[in-house]
Write a protein that holds these residues in place. Sequence first.
Motif, mmCIF file in Angstrom:
data_model
loop_
_atom_site.group_PDB
_atom_site.id
_atom_site.type_symbol
_atom_site.label_atom_id
_atom_site.label_comp_id
_atom_site.label_asym_id
_atom_site.label_seq_id
_atom_site.Cartn_x
_atom_site.Cartn_y
_atom_site.Cartn_z
ATOM 1 N N HIS A 34 12.827 -0.554 21.461
ATOM 2 C CA HIS A 34 14.165 -2.246 21.272
ATOM 3 C C HIS A 34 13.895 -2.589 20.230
ATOM 4 O O HIS A 34 12.996 -2.996 20.011
ATOM 5 N N GLY A 35 14.587 -2.316 19.337
ATOM 6 C CA GLY A 35 14.800 -3.192 17.789
ATOM 7 C C GLY A 35 13.185 -3.727 17.481
ATOM 8 O O GLY A 35 12.594 -2.742 17.015
ATOM 9 N N ILE A 36 13.594 -4.509 17.108
ATOM 10 C CA ILE A 36 12.309 -5.141 16.020
ATOM 11 C C ILE A 36 11.096 -5.506 16.894
ATOM 12 O O ILE A 36 9.821 -5.663 16.465
ATOM 13 N N HIS A 37 11.243 -5.356 17.826
ATOM 14 C CA HIS A 37 10.590 -5.880 18.742
ATOM 15 C C HIS A 37 9.543 -4.753 19.425
ATOM 16 O O HIS A 37 8.576 -5.032 19.981
ATOM 17 N N LYS A 38 9.304 -3.557 18.736
ATOM 18 C CA LYS A 38 8.882 -2.363 19.567
ATOM 19 C C LYS A 38 7.407 -2.300 18.372
ATOM 20 O O LYS A 38 7.205 -2.933 18.184
ATOM 21 N N ARG A 39 6.407 -1.234 19.216
ATOM 22 C CA ARG A 39 5.571 -0.894 18.988
ATOM 23 C C ARG A 39 4.783 -0.700 17.585
ATOM 24 O O ARG A 39 6.255 0.054 17.331
ATOM 25 N N TYR A 40 4.813 -1.237 15.866
ATOM 26 C CA TYR A 40 4.747 -0.702 14.784
ATOM 27 C C TYR A 40 4.009 -0.120 14.734
ATOM 28 O O TYR A 40 2.204 -0.154 15.377
ATOM 29 N N LEU A 41 3.300 1.309 14.359
ATOM 30 C CA LEU A 41 2.361 1.779 13.374
ATOM 31 C C LEU A 41 2.631 2.278 11.897
ATOM 32 O O LEU A 41 3.403 2.966 12.039
ATOM 33 N N ALA A 42 1.587 2.227 11.330
ATOM 34 C CA ALA A 42 1.762 2.323 9.750
ATOM 35 C C ALA A 42 0.657 3.286 10.190
ATOM 36 O O ALA A 42 -1.229 3.037 10.660
ATOM 37 N N LEU A 43 0.931 4.425 9.273
ATOM 38 C CA LEU A 43 -0.692 6.069 8.651
ATOM 39 C C LEU A 43 -0.803 5.603 7.139
ATOM 40 O O LEU A 43 -0.070 6.155 6.736
ATOM 41 N N ASP A 44 -2.070 5.884 7.438
ATOM 42 C CA ASP A 44 -2.202 6.412 5.398
ATOM 43 C C ASP A 44 -3.720 7.586 5.697
ATOM 44 O O ASP A 44 -5.008 7.551 6.027
ATOM 45 N N MET A 45 -2.810 8.879 5.789
ATOM 46 C CA MET A 45 -3.573 10.073 6.180
ATOM 47 C C MET A 45 -5.152 10.080 4.885
ATOM 48 O O MET A 45 -5.490 11.199 5.382
ATOM 49 N N ASP A 46 -4.399 9.723 3.916
ATOM 50 C CA ASP A 46 -5.479 10.460 3.143
ATOM 51 C C ASP A 46 -7.081 9.157 3.334
ATOM 52 O O ASP A 46 -7.529 9.994 2.471
ATOM 53 N N ARG A 47 -6.611 8.112 3.184
ATOM 54 C CA ARG A 47 -7.691 7.381 3.299
ATOM 55 C C ARG A 47 -7.775 7.451 5.081
ATOM 56 O O ARG A 47 -8.998 6.533 4.982
ATOM 57 N N ASN A 48 -6.868 7.188 5.562
ATOM 58 C CA ASN A 48 -7.295 7.633 7.073
ATOM 59 C C ASN A 48 -7.269 6.180 7.744
ATOM 60 O O ASN A 48 -8.244 5.998 8.190
ATOM 61 N N MET B 145 0.798 -1.689 0.188
ATOM 62 C CA MET B 145 -0.087 0.462 0.130
ATOM 63 C C MET B 145 0.996 1.303 -0.220
ATOM 64 O O MET B 145 0.745 1.744 1.293
ATOM 65 N N LYS B 146 0.976 1.535 -0.836
ATOM 66 C CA LYS B 146 2.412 2.993 -1.075
ATOM 67 C C LYS B 146 1.904 4.165 -0.692
ATOM 68 O O LYS B 146 3.087 4.809 -0.228
ATOM 69 N N SER B 147 0.782 3.997 -0.283
ATOM 70 C CA SER B 147 0.750 5.473 0.724
ATOM 71 C C SER B 147 0.294 5.897 2.046
ATOM 72 O O SER B 147 0.532 6.362 3.085
ATOM 73 N N LEU B 148 0.524 3.672 2.923
ATOM 74 C CA LEU B 148 0.877 3.591 3.772
ATOM 75 C C LEU B 148 2.363 3.386 4.784
ATOM 76 O O LEU B 148 3.136 3.079 4.275
ATOM 77 N N LYS B 149 2.459 4.870 5.672
ATOM 78 C CA LYS B 149 4.038 4.745 5.735
ATOM 79 C C LYS B 149 3.553 4.842 7.437
ATOM 80 O O LYS B 149 2.850 4.676 8.193
ATOM 81 N N PHE B 150 4.699 4.320 7.492
ATOM 82 C CA PHE B 150 5.044 3.912 8.949
ATOM 83 C C PHE B 150 5.706 5.319 9.895
ATOM 84 O O PHE B 150 6.014 6.205 8.933
ATOM 85 N N PHE B 151 5.544 5.056 11.361
ATOM 86 C CA PHE B 151 5.028 6.702 12.178
ATOM 87 C C PHE B 151 6.459 5.532 12.840
ATOM 88 O O PHE B 151 6.273 4.565 13.388
ATOM 89 N N ASN B 152 7.936 6.384 12.536
ATOM 90 C CA ASN B 152 9.327 5.602 13.983
ATOM 91 C C ASN B 152 8.223 5.506 15.251
ATOM 92 O O ASN B 152 8.857 7.133 15.452
ATOM 93 N N LEU B 153 8.240 4.928 15.642
ATOM 94 C CA LEU B 153 8.388 5.328 17.383
ATOM 95 C C LEU B 153 9.468 4.398 18.275
ATOM 96 O O LEU B 153 10.179 3.823 17.575
ATOM 97 N N PRO B 154 9.925 5.070 19.016
ATOM 98 C CA PRO B 154 11.091 4.834 19.847
ATOM 99 C C PRO B 154 10.561 3.364 20.377
ATOM 100 O O PRO B 154 9.728 2.730 20.472
#
Length: 518
Positions: free
Chosen positions: A350-364, A339-348
């Motif tokens: 540890h490593g790959i086990h941290k919380r992941y958040l992806a947002l598409d502002m245009d499609r909400n 989904m090309k318009s979906l972007k990761f928000f870089n959250l603080p």
Amino acid sequence: MMACFYIIGFFRSCVSEYCISAWGLHYLEHITQMLNQIEIRCGEIFNTISNNISSVPFRHLNLTTSAKMSRAKILSYRQQYCNGDSLTVRVDMFNYLGQRKTYGGDFLTARIYSTDLGAAASGRVEDFNNGSYNIHFILSWVGNVKISVILYHPSEGVSALWRARNAGYKNIIFTGNFLYKTQEIEKVCGFYLESQQEKCVYADKRDGEFFYCIKPPNVPCEALISMRSKIHHHSYLTKSEKTIFTKSNIGVEIPRDPGSIAVTNCQRNFTDMKPTCRIGMPVPYPSGYFLNNLWHSNFCNLSSFEPLSQINECLTGKLIYLMGDSTLRQWIEYFQKHMKSLKFFNLPGHGIHKRYLALDMDRNIYIQWKKHGHPFVSPGIYSVKDCAYIAREIDGLPGSPNTIIVITLGQHFRGFPLRLFIRRLLSVRKAIERIFQRSPETKIFIKVENSREINTDVERISDFHGYIQYLLFKDLFKRLNVGIIDAWEMTQAFASYNLHPPETVTRNQINMFLSYIC
């Protein structure tokens, strides 16, 4: 109570009779009664499972089931089969001395496949408890179809693994990192600690979840910030039992006669009127098959092309919460990749086990992945401040028609007694019931765990443990209005043998998910 840990200060500090008020006594009685109810229910479920698992004592390797000495043959064999026919394979078990087995309980996996067609399906195993099995397949495509029946563990191995798994918590060692002022201290943690040293008790009293760490001197328990774990070179298996699990004895193919069949299109006059895929539908086994590397459902009308092609429109306005392990993290990585318009928000974190958040502002579109609470097994350091037990995560959501929750549990529980997993599933189920009371239109999916590598570390990660958990998950959640993503069957059919299945499997899991909501 929303944090990953809750300190039971009351139990640690109230040691005198003056500390216990009338309210405190009533509260303790309520908690005790609730915990007793949880343990009774866990015990009932555990005993039901235990009564259906082989309890054969190990005497000698030569008396255990031998894949090479056993035989599989097609019942009512024909020169030609039609697309849509059923196929039954009879398996008769023998030990290494060539003697016929007179009891069941072997852990078998079976599939049919056509490599050139990208086609595969699992088989349903029927155990007659006398050394014979029937394996039932549905022939769902045209062409040459090969048959594979694998003895993963003999019944004697199954019995040993079941006893060993439920013997204790020593398979995994946890190390907690405390940070207090300028001090950084590591201490041993776990579900059960034999040490007589003072302990920090981290608990969710409502759901009966308890976790412990050795308390550093003059450091508050709240100072625990991160965790890691490692395999403990300890075994509950006897030395003789370990001979069952040498590499050459795990996952061995049983000879077949014949090894393949021909399936043709007989042009029968019938119309396959499968209903539209809906959340809450019962999922049979086998529930589907691969063809051209695309998963086709046996019980609902799954379009293999439309859902993924409409993924952006399908997820517009949706809040998607992925709760579980790294096999579900693969989903958010797939979403972001395609989904090309979906972007990761870089959250603080540890490593790959941290919380992941992806947002598409245009499609909400909002997509989040968070790891589940204890046990989370990883040699890498991960934060304990940004996680919670799944039941608490669900309780923290109001729910809505646009809220979608996907849950997976299993891989990290394999190295621990099954009662821990049962208790967790019960708490998740109750949380789902609560959110349905708040918002009946909230959409919830269960992605059951998948099979993984064939490894000699069977005590901790054998697929036998995963299979028991898979059956338990499906049974406990089958009467809830949830969607089931049968990752176990997909990976068995695909023969991926990988903790993190290839993208082909992940894509089909997501396509099945989208078919329910698009």
